[in-house]
Design a protein around this motif. Structure first.
Motif, PDB file in Angstrom:
ATOM      1  N   PHE A 126       0.929  -1.162  -0.283  1.00 27.70           N
ATOM      2  CA  PHE A 126      -0.472   0.601  -0.071  1.00 27.70           C
ATOM      3  C   PHE A 126       1.034   1.215  -0.378  1.00 27.70           C
ATOM      4  O   PHE A 126       0.394   2.263  -0.751  1.00 27.70           O
ATOM      5  CB  PHE A 126      -1.011  -0.202   1.103  1.00 27.70           C
ATOM      6  CG  PHE A 126      -2.175   0.826   1.665  1.00 27.70           C
ATOM      7  CD1 PHE A 126      -2.850   1.073   0.735  1.00 27.70           C
ATOM      8  CD2 PHE A 126      -1.887   2.549   1.975  1.00 27.70           C
ATOM      9  CE1 PHE A 126      -4.058   2.039   0.472  1.00 27.70           C
ATOM     10  CE2 PHE A 126      -2.519   2.688   2.021  1.00 27.70           C
ATOM     11  CZ  PHE A 126      -4.034   3.402   1.495  1.00 27.70           C
ATOM     12  N   ASP A 127       1.962   1.348   0.648  1.00 31.35           N
ATOM     13  CA  ASP A 127       2.718   2.366   0.477  1.00 31.35           C
ATOM     14  C   ASP A 127       3.618   2.610  -0.328  1.00 31.35           C
ATOM     15  O   ASP A 127       3.811   3.122  -0.880  1.00 31.35           O
ATOM     16  CB  ASP A 127       3.564   2.211   2.278  1.00 31.35           C
ATOM     17  CG  ASP A 127       3.623   2.183   3.946  1.00 31.35           C
ATOM     18  OD1 ASP A 127       1.579   2.952   2.808  1.00 31.35           O
ATOM     19  OD2 ASP A 127       3.238   2.044   4.745  1.00 31.35           O
ATOM     20  N   ARG A 128       4.520   1.722  -1.101  1.00 31.61           N
ATOM     21  CA  ARG A 128       4.837   1.751  -2.528  1.00 31.61           C
ATOM     22  C   ARG A 128       3.685   2.232  -3.298  1.00 31.61           C
ATOM     23  O   ARG A 128       4.091   2.813  -4.306  1.00 31.61           O
ATOM     24  CB  ARG A 128       5.002   0.279  -2.594  1.00 31.61           C
ATOM     25  CG  ARG A 128       6.376  -0.327  -2.196  1.00 31.61           C
ATOM     26  CD  ARG A 128       6.382  -1.627  -3.101  1.00 31.61           C
ATOM     27  NE  ARG A 128       7.968  -2.732  -2.163  1.00 31.61           N
ATOM     28  CZ  ARG A 128       8.880  -1.790  -3.474  1.00 31.61           C
ATOM     29  NH1 ARG A 128       9.361  -1.559  -3.535  1.00 31.61           N
ATOM     30  NH2 ARG A 128      10.002  -2.525  -2.386  1.00 31.61           N
ATOM     31  N   ALA A 129       2.241   1.900  -3.604  1.00 30.25           N
ATOM     32  CA  ALA A 129       1.506   2.765  -4.372  1.00 30.25           C
ATOM     33  C   ALA A 129       1.691   4.211  -3.422  1.00 30.25           C
ATOM     34  O   ALA A 129       1.515   4.682  -4.848  1.00 30.25           O
ATOM     35  CB  ALA A 129       0.207   1.978  -3.957  1.00 30.25           C
ATOM     36  N   MET A 130       1.575   4.221  -2.774  1.00 26.55           N
ATOM     37  CA  MET A 130       1.001   6.562  -2.447  1.00 26.55           C
ATOM     38  C   MET A 130       2.293   6.441  -3.223  1.00 26.55           C
ATOM     39  O   MET A 130       1.954   7.553  -3.201  1.00 26.55           O
ATOM     40  CB  MET A 130       0.641   6.087  -0.892  1.00 26.55           C
ATOM     41  CG  MET A 130      -0.746   5.403   0.022  1.00 26.55           C
ATOM     42  SD  MET A 130      -1.954   6.859  -0.644  1.00 26.55           S
ATOM     43  CE  MET A 130      -1.073   8.542  -0.013  1.00 26.55           C
ATOM     44  N   ALA A 131       3.792   5.785  -2.815  1.00 30.19           N
ATOM     45  CA  ALA A 131       4.631   6.309  -3.126  1.00 30.19           C
ATOM     46  C   ALA A 131       4.593   6.700  -4.891  1.00 30.19           C
ATOM     47  O   ALA A 131       5.488   7.850  -5.436  1.00 30.19           O
ATOM     48  CB  ALA A 131       6.230   5.867  -2.614  1.00 30.19           C
ATOM     49  N   VAL A 132       4.350   5.271  -5.444  1.00 30.26           N
ATOM     50  CA  VAL A 132       4.220   5.892  -6.690  1.00 30.26           C
ATOM     51  C   VAL A 132       3.469   6.712  -7.693  1.00 30.26           C
ATOM     52  O   VAL A 132       3.368   7.926  -8.463  1.00 30.26           O
ATOM     53  CB  VAL A 132       4.198   4.492  -7.699  1.00 30.26           C
ATOM     54  CG1 VAL A 132       3.869   4.452  -9.241  1.00 30.26           C
ATOM     55  CG2 VAL A 132       4.642   3.255  -7.405  1.00 30.26           C
TER      56      VAL A 132
END
Length: 711
Positions: A126-132
């Protein structure tokens, strides 16, 4: 904030019905708006546009898709994106308001061939997707204000571009004699949070969460009480947004140095010229004293950001003494010729890595050959832009020696000659390849046979938002110049020789692709490699001898006129808006009512208010004048207003266009000219005039119909 749960069947249907190409095009348009707002430093508009982007469900889906496609290891929650429903649900839940980042998983691993310990932090999906998603918003801002000669983590740029610009700056009579190698210690781990929070233009609440995540040791997959609190410095190297933040922190360094060195504005550009790849920085200087001055300025610049030099690797060197930069070694021979070669330690390190692969391999011989070839192609692909032949020979010989030792250990009672006969195939008189004994075509490649090429560097004044057509052209050019993909078979077929002159195309000679149309089969097309100079000479010959096409091995003008444009007529991309770069040029064509119009390139620049890229003035840039299937290029300006190219005169910098939908009328020809006998001179005059009219109005070409095909 948690999004209400939607039934999995509906989530799956929504995800699988997304038009990804349209979503990607829409994302580019949204980023383009942010880019122009950032260019004007309209920061309120930038923030509003960034917020709008992150709220778009299609862009959220793109962010989730990028994370899912990467298929990286999970974070502390062990969660993996397994199906379409989970991906769509995550896209709905990506929300700025109330966002709280989860702890990251910290892992440590040893690199046997390096003898070093590496650390990595792994966020949850989830945090990876937010970063992207937020990287989407930061990318156009970074591009709007990046240093020209910054080459890392920017689309269409690479380490090879950095090397090419550095190499060009260091050759020639006026080249600087010194380089300043600035190495920053623990770059990503040392950037001050306070500087980032104050200067990085993105959602501050989300940015704060990215910076202050807790760290959980890798052996504990769920946070308990053993949580390491982050300090007030550093950014995670495992985050998808970190490369853009890292670039932004150092942007402005070139201007800072130039402004300090030349307060009156009269610059000696090479005395203080910078090339940067992420935190690997190198400056040029004309003297040791100037180098010290530059080093002091860089130190002042990075200190404000909480950074400091690695004193063991930061130095001022004379170019003639040699120096290292990005895995390459720059050296000067006795004749003053500058060379770039792979660093010796990098070659030895790679040999150790290959040895580790061979030593640990437990599967079939075929699998080993495939693994080695994949590794060799990647390694050689990076180094083939330099003087790497000797290094490639060393690697090939080392691999043969390692494989031979393993084969002898496998057959301890065989003679060395018998082992070689079983596993090595002799091709010609001196080339031996490690192969399968029952299929000699399955072999370990020899990278010394790779085509060494000179890299043609990107124009540093451009980026993917300012010149999208240029970057689309470069993608095709790179395949041609690097002899990759389908072009490798063309190179092998003609043994690397120029189709025109028959001589080999050497490493330092520019090359291009041409299409030949054999007389015995005019519908058959075949591509060949030619020297760029041979190609330019042939073009000039045809332009000077329009009435004698037989002087050429094939008809260039015909091949240019035959460039396929039908894809452009039927594509589904959105029409240009009034914010489009070439809008003024389109409006000019909208006011015309003539059948034929000829414009100089300088006229186009004056009408549009934009300077044309230098490459468009050359033969290699001719494709930019025709429509693209994926972007709105300059050709839309006239095509959408009913005009198409009749003649593109690259060398006189002119373009002639004819109206597509012009009314056609029939011609009454007197009977005496059709059925009667006329004098030879009259026949010759008539044919000359008629041919000229046919050519002038493009009557020999099949007229294209506008709009989509019906039926």
């Amino acid at each position: 904030m948690t999004h209400p749960k939607i039934p999995d069947e509906l989530l799956t249907e929504q995800w699988e019905n997304i038009n990804w190409n349209k979503a990607q095009d829409d994302l580019y348009d949204a980023q383009l708006d942010i880019y122009y707002a950032a260019k004007k430093k309209a920061w309120d508009s930038v923030r509003k546009l960034q917020r709008k982007l992150t709220e778009n469900i299609d862009f959220r889906c793109l962010a989730v898709k990028r994370v899912a496609d990467a298929n990286s290891c999970p974070g502390v929650d062990k969660f993996r994106l397994r199906n379409s429903a989970e991906k769509m649900q995550m896209a709905y839940e990506l929300n700025n308001d109330g966002y709280k980042a989860s702890p990251v998983r910290h892992v440590t691993f040893n690199i046997r061939t390096h003898g070093k310990v590496r650390h990595a932090t792994i966020p949850i999906k989830f945090d990876r997707a937010m970063a992207v998603l937020h990287a989407f918003t930061l990318l156009p801002v970074e591009e709007a204000h990046s240093d020209y000669n910054s080459f890392a983590f920017r689309k269409g740029r690479s380490a090879h571009d950095a090397h090419t610009h550095l190499f060009k700056a260091l050759i020639g009579e006026d080249a600087p004699g010194f380089v300043v190698v600035a190495d920053i210690k623990s770059y990503y781990a040392s950037i001050k949070h306070s500087w980032i929070m104050k200067h990085i233009p993105m959602d501050k609440d989300v940015l704060y969460q990215f910076l202050t995540t807790d760290i959980v040791p890798g052996s504990r997959l769920f946070p308990d009480h053993e949580v390491i609190m982050t300090e007030d410095r550093g950014i995670s190297e495992g985050s998808n947004i970190s490369p853009y933040i890292g670039n932004y922190v150092l942007d402005g360094l070139q201007a800072y140095v130039y402004n300090a060195l030349y307060p009156d504005g009269d610059k000696d550009y090479y005395d203080g010229f910078m090339v940067r790849y992420a935190d690997d920085i190198i400056f040029m200087a004309r003297s040791y004293e100037r180098g010290e001055q530059i080093l002091k300025l860089v130190d002042d610049f990075i200190s404000e950001r909480g950074l400091r030099f690695n004193r063991d690797k930061t130095m001022i060197r004379e170019v003639k003494d040699g120096f290292d930069f990005l895995s390459f070694h720059y050296s000067m021979n006795q004749n003053g010729i500058l060379k770039i070669t792979p660093r010796v330690d990098k070659v030895d390190q790679y040999i150790n890595e290959i040895k580790a692969v061979i030593d640990s391999h437990t599967k079939s011989q075929r699998d080993l050959i495939e693994r080695l070839n994949a590794s060799l192609r990647g390694w050689a692909g990076y180094y083939k832009f330099a003087d790497s032949y000797d290094a490639f020979v060393k690697v090939d010989n080392a691999i043969d020696a390692i494989l031979l030792n393993h084969a002898i250990e496998k057959h301890p009672h065989w003679s060395k000659e018998k082992v070689i006969e079983k596993y090595w195939y002799l091709e010609g008189n001196d080339k031996r390849y490690y192969t399968l004994s029952y299929d000699r075509t399955v072999r370990v490649i020899k990278i010394q046979e790779a085509v060494l090429v000179r890299h043609k560097a990107v124009d540093p004044r451009t980026n993917i938002f300012s010149e999208p057509e240029y970057y689309s052209l470069r993608e095709q050019f790179k395949e041609i110049n690097n002899v990759t993909g389908k072009y490798s078979s063309i190179w092998r077929k003609y043994e690397g020789k120029c189709y025109f002159c028959g001589n080999p195309i050497l490493v330092d000679q520019a090359k291009t692709i041409r299409t030949i149309l054999p007389d015995n089969n005019p519908n058959y097309r075949e591509q060949v490699y030619v020297h760029e100079l041979c190609a330019m000479g042939e073009w000039n010959l045809i332009r000077l001898n329009d009435e004698i096409p037989a002087t050429a091995p094939f008809d260039y003008i015909k091949s240019l006129e035959d460039i396929e444009l039908s894809d452009k007529n039927t594509n589904t991309k959105k029409p240009p808006t009034n914010k489009w770069k070439w809008h003024k040029l389109r409006m000019h064509f909208a006011t015309l009512d003539c059948y034929s119009v000829t414009l100089k390139f300088s006229d186009i620049e004056k009408i549009s208010g934009h300077k044309l890229p230098d490459k468009w003035y050359t033969y290699d840039g001719r494709r930019a004048w025709y429509p693209f299937s994926n972007v709105n290029g300059i050709a839309e300006a006239w095509y959408l207003e009913g005009y198409e190219i009749h003649k593109l005169d690259i060398y006189n910098h002119k373009i002639t266009l004819h109206r597509i939908d012009s009314d056609l009328v029939s011609l009454n020809i007197p009977d005496v000219l059709r059925n009667g006998k006329i004098p030879k001179n009259a026949k010759s005059e008539l044919e000359t005039h008629m041919n000229a009219i046919v050519k002038k109005y493009g009557l020999a070409k099949k007229k294209r119909k506008r709009g989509k095909n019906k039926g």
